[in-house]
Scaffold this motif. Structure first.
Motif, PDB file in Angstrom:
ATOM      1  N   GLU A 101      -8.511  21.210  93.670  1.00  0.00           N
ATOM      2  CA  GLU A 101      -8.832  21.916  92.429  1.00  0.00           C
ATOM      3  C   GLU A 101      -7.888  21.499  91.308  1.00  0.00           C
ATOM      4  O   GLU A 101      -8.300  21.329  90.153  1.00  0.00           O
ATOM      5  CB  GLU A 101      -8.768  23.420  92.653  1.00  0.00           C
ATOM      6  CG  GLU A 101      -9.886  23.960  93.541  1.00  0.00           C
ATOM      7  CD  GLU A 101      -9.795  25.448  93.778  1.00  0.00           C
ATOM      8  OE1 GLU A 101     -10.854  26.112  93.764  1.00  0.00           O
ATOM      9  OE2 GLU A 101      -8.658  25.950  93.976  1.00  0.00           O
ATOM     10  N   ALA A 102      -6.607  21.329  91.630  1.00  0.00           N
ATOM     11  CA  ALA A 102      -5.636  20.923  90.616  1.00  0.00           C
ATOM     12  C   ALA A 102      -5.933  19.513  90.112  1.00  0.00           C
ATOM     13  O   ALA A 102      -5.852  19.232  88.911  1.00  0.00           O
ATOM     14  CB  ALA A 102      -4.222  20.994  91.194  1.00  0.00           C
ATOM     15  N   THR A 155     -18.056  28.168  93.542  1.00  0.00           N
ATOM     16  CA  THR A 155     -18.475  28.405  92.166  1.00  0.00           C
ATOM     17  C   THR A 155     -19.665  27.501  91.861  1.00  0.00           C
ATOM     18  O   THR A 155     -20.076  26.683  92.699  1.00  0.00           O
ATOM     19  CB  THR A 155     -17.329  28.078  91.197  1.00  0.00           C
ATOM     20  OG1 THR A 155     -17.030  26.673  91.302  1.00  0.00           O
ATOM     21  CG2 THR A 155     -16.083  28.896  91.516  1.00  0.00           C
ATOM     22  N   ASN A 167     -14.654  30.770  94.699  1.00  0.00           N
ATOM     23  CA  ASN A 167     -14.372  32.162  94.344  1.00  0.00           C
ATOM     24  C   ASN A 167     -13.742  32.822  95.560  1.00  0.00           C
ATOM     25  O   ASN A 167     -14.345  32.852  96.636  1.00  0.00           O
ATOM     26  CB  ASN A 167     -15.659  32.901  93.962  1.00  0.00           C
ATOM     27  CG  ASN A 167     -16.222  32.409  92.635  1.00  0.00           C
ATOM     28  OD1 ASN A 167     -15.482  32.232  91.676  1.00  0.00           O
ATOM     29  ND2 ASN A 167     -17.547  32.201  92.586  1.00  0.00           N
ATOM     30  N   ARG A 168     -12.523  33.322  95.404  1.00  0.00           N
ATOM     31  CA  ARG A 168     -11.804  33.909  96.525  1.00  0.00           C
ATOM     32  C   ARG A 168     -11.691  35.421  96.336  1.00  0.00           C
ATOM     33  O   ARG A 168     -11.243  35.886  95.282  1.00  0.00           O
ATOM     34  CB  ARG A 168     -10.413  33.303  96.642  1.00  0.00           C
ATOM     35  CG  ARG A 168     -10.379  31.792  96.857  1.00  0.00           C
ATOM     36  CD  ARG A 168      -8.970  31.257  96.620  1.00  0.00           C
ATOM     37  NE  ARG A 168      -8.823  29.835  96.903  1.00  0.00           N
ATOM     38  CZ  ARG A 168      -9.122  28.862  96.046  1.00  0.00           C
ATOM     39  NH1 ARG A 168      -9.634  29.168  94.859  1.00  0.00           N
ATOM     40  NH2 ARG A 168      -8.913  27.600  96.379  1.00  0.00           N
ATOM     41  N   SER A 206      -5.651  25.660 102.899  1.00  0.00           N
ATOM     42  CA  SER A 206      -5.509  26.211 101.563  1.00  0.00           C
ATOM     43  C   SER A 206      -4.815  25.221 100.637  1.00  0.00           C
ATOM     44  O   SER A 206      -5.213  25.058  99.468  1.00  0.00           O
ATOM     45  CB  SER A 206      -4.715  27.520 101.625  1.00  0.00           C
ATOM     46  OG  SER A 206      -4.562  28.070 100.331  1.00  0.00           O
ATOM     47  N   SER A 225      -6.389  23.679  97.210  1.00  0.00           N
ATOM     48  CA  SER A 225      -5.666  23.898  95.955  1.00  0.00           C
ATOM     49  C   SER A 225      -5.324  22.575  95.292  1.00  0.00           C
ATOM     50  O   SER A 225      -5.411  22.427  94.063  1.00  0.00           O
ATOM     51  CB  SER A 225      -4.394  24.702  96.219  1.00  0.00           C
ATOM     52  OG  SER A 225      -4.699  25.995  96.709  1.00  0.00           O
ATOM     53  N   ALA A 233     -10.533  22.086  87.965  1.00  0.00           N
ATOM     54  CA  ALA A 233     -11.661  23.030  88.005  1.00  0.00           C
ATOM     55  C   ALA A 233     -11.523  23.921  89.230  1.00  0.00           C
ATOM     56  O   ALA A 233     -10.988  23.516  90.269  1.00  0.00           O
ATOM     57  CB  ALA A 233     -12.986  22.270  88.065  1.00  0.00           C
ATOM     58  N   ARG A 234     -12.005  25.154  89.099  1.00  0.00           N
ATOM     59  CA  ARG A 234     -12.008  26.074  90.236  1.00  0.00           C
ATOM     60  C   ARG A 234     -13.305  25.864  91.001  1.00  0.00           C
ATOM     61  O   ARG A 234     -14.404  25.995  90.463  1.00  0.00           O
ATOM     62  CB  ARG A 234     -11.907  27.522  89.733  1.00  0.00           C
ATOM     63  CG  ARG A 234     -11.822  28.555  90.852  1.00  0.00           C
ATOM     64  CD  ARG A 234     -11.302  29.887  90.322  1.00  0.00           C
ATOM     65  NE  ARG A 234     -12.102  30.381  89.215  1.00  0.00           N
ATOM     66  CZ  ARG A 234     -13.196  31.145  89.356  1.00  0.00           C
ATOM     67  NH1 ARG A 234     -13.602  31.487  90.564  1.00  0.00           N
ATOM     68  NH2 ARG A 234     -13.857  31.559  88.299  1.00  0.00           N
ATOM     69  N   LEU A 235     -13.161  25.553  92.283  1.00  0.00           N
ATOM     70  CA  LEU A 235     -14.323  25.243  93.121  1.00  0.00           C
ATOM     71  C   LEU A 235     -14.741  26.410  94.000  1.00  0.00           C
ATOM     72  O   LEU A 235     -15.893  26.452  94.459  1.00  0.00           O
ATOM     73  CB  LEU A 235     -14.011  24.030  94.016  1.00  0.00           C
ATOM     74  CG  LEU A 235     -13.616  22.729  93.296  1.00  0.00           C
ATOM     75  CD1 LEU A 235     -13.300  21.644  94.316  1.00  0.00           C
ATOM     76  CD2 LEU A 235     -14.714  22.271  92.345  1.00  0.00           C
ATOM     77  N   GLY A 241     -18.435  24.209  92.053  1.00  0.00           N
ATOM     78  CA  GLY A 241     -18.140  23.942  93.456  1.00  0.00           C
ATOM     79  C   GLY A 241     -19.370  23.544  94.249  1.00  0.00           C
ATOM     80  O   GLY A 241     -19.309  22.679  95.127  1.00  0.00           O
TER      81      GLY A 241
END
Length: 301
Positions: A41-42, A59, A50-51, A34, A38, A46-48, A62
């Motif tokens: 992504e930071a 995504t 969907n949790r 994790s 994280s 961008a958010r890669l 992603g």
């Protein structure tokens, strides 16, 4: 954090469908996976993924990143494998296609030296005078004599051979000696049956011009040694490489038919598929051949 490790953690989560299975696959804790994702992504902003409580899915961004990241990881894995293979002893089955005359006359007698030096390699040698399709026909490499027609393949010159018109003294006694290229049309010619050019010889004239000699051939056969034997018997004139006729000429069994003609030199090549990486077994065999024939050719055999 290490960029490649972040990529691997993210790609493994996508492959396994969740952090728990990804952690098991990578052999690290779920929290470590994790943290890697994280951090990635930071860094990308961008958010890669969907949790949700039930599933994890990439995504849209992603998915695009996953495709490229997987390629990078595969290349990295292949690079590691190459280094490992190159440091280990060459091994495996070496399947090669070899020009028949060269294979029988020169290669077969020295194979024991190679196999003794590299006991983890086994050789499957197929004698063929046609140009095989290396990849589609499952060959690791080929030994070819003459011009390289397929520029998409990699080639390394092993040595060279000359090619001459040769015949026995008894042939000249019975049929006379041709004095120039045009005279060959009146003589008995011995031909290869598997040449792409059929019964056509390309011979360099003293002027440097390449002349074509066409003849039906009094004897046509698909083996150079058989043609040499026929020439020694006085059956006609053959156009052969020096590694075949050398000993017979040294013994006076055959002679140069038209000594004034320039010598035609042909390369003898090891040919193998393109790519930045050469298999250790292929590299080992080519290096062996280059060293073994370093003092041979074009006329010394």
């Amino acid at each position: 954090m290490d960029r490649l490790t972040e990529m691997e953690a993210f790609a493994t989560v996508v492959d396994q469908g969740g952090f728990t299975d990804a952690a098991r696959k990578m052999g690290i804790s779920k929290s470590a996976v994790s943290k890697h994702v994280s951090s990635l992504e930071a860094r990308l902003g961008a958010r890669l993924l969907n949790r949700t409580t039930r599933r994890v899915s990439p995504t849209e961004i992603g998915l695009v990143y996953y495709d490229r990241a997987r390629r990078v990881l595969n290349d990295a894995g292949e690079a590691d494998s190459i280094v490992t293979a190159m440091q280990s002893a060459p091994s495996g089955v070496l399947r090669m296609s070899v020009a028949t005359d060269f294979g029988v006359s020169l290669l077969s007698p020295v194979l024991d030296e190679f196999l003794t030096e590299f006991p983890e390699i086994s050789v499957n040698m197929v004698l063929k005078n046609r140009y095989v399709e290396l990849i589609s026909e499952g060959f690791d490499m080929s030994i070819r004599v003459g011009e390289m027609e397929d520029s998409s393949l990699r080639a390394r010159k092993i040595t060279e051979t000359t090619q001459r018109l040769i015949a026995a003294p008894k042939y000249f006694q019975a049929h006379g000696r041709p004095m120039k290229i045009d005279d060959l049309n009146e003589h008995r010619l011995l031909h290869y049956s598997n040449q792409a050019s059929a019964n056509v010889w390309k011979i360099a004239a003293p002027s440097g011009e390449v002349r074509q000699v066409r003849g039906a051939g009094w004897l046509t056969v698909n083996d150079g040694q058989s043609l040499l034997n026929a020439a020694v018997k006085g059956l006609g004139i053959a156009y052969l490489p020096s590694f075949l006729y050398h000993d017979a000429m040294a013994q006076g069994l055959v002679e140069d038919v038209i000594p004034d003609l320039p010598q035609t030199t042909l390369g003898i090549y090891a040919v193998y598929p393109p790519g930045r990486y050469t298999q250790p077994k292929v590299r080992a065999f080519i290096d062996f051949l280059v060293a073994r024939f370093a003092d041979k050719g074009p006329n010394e055999w």
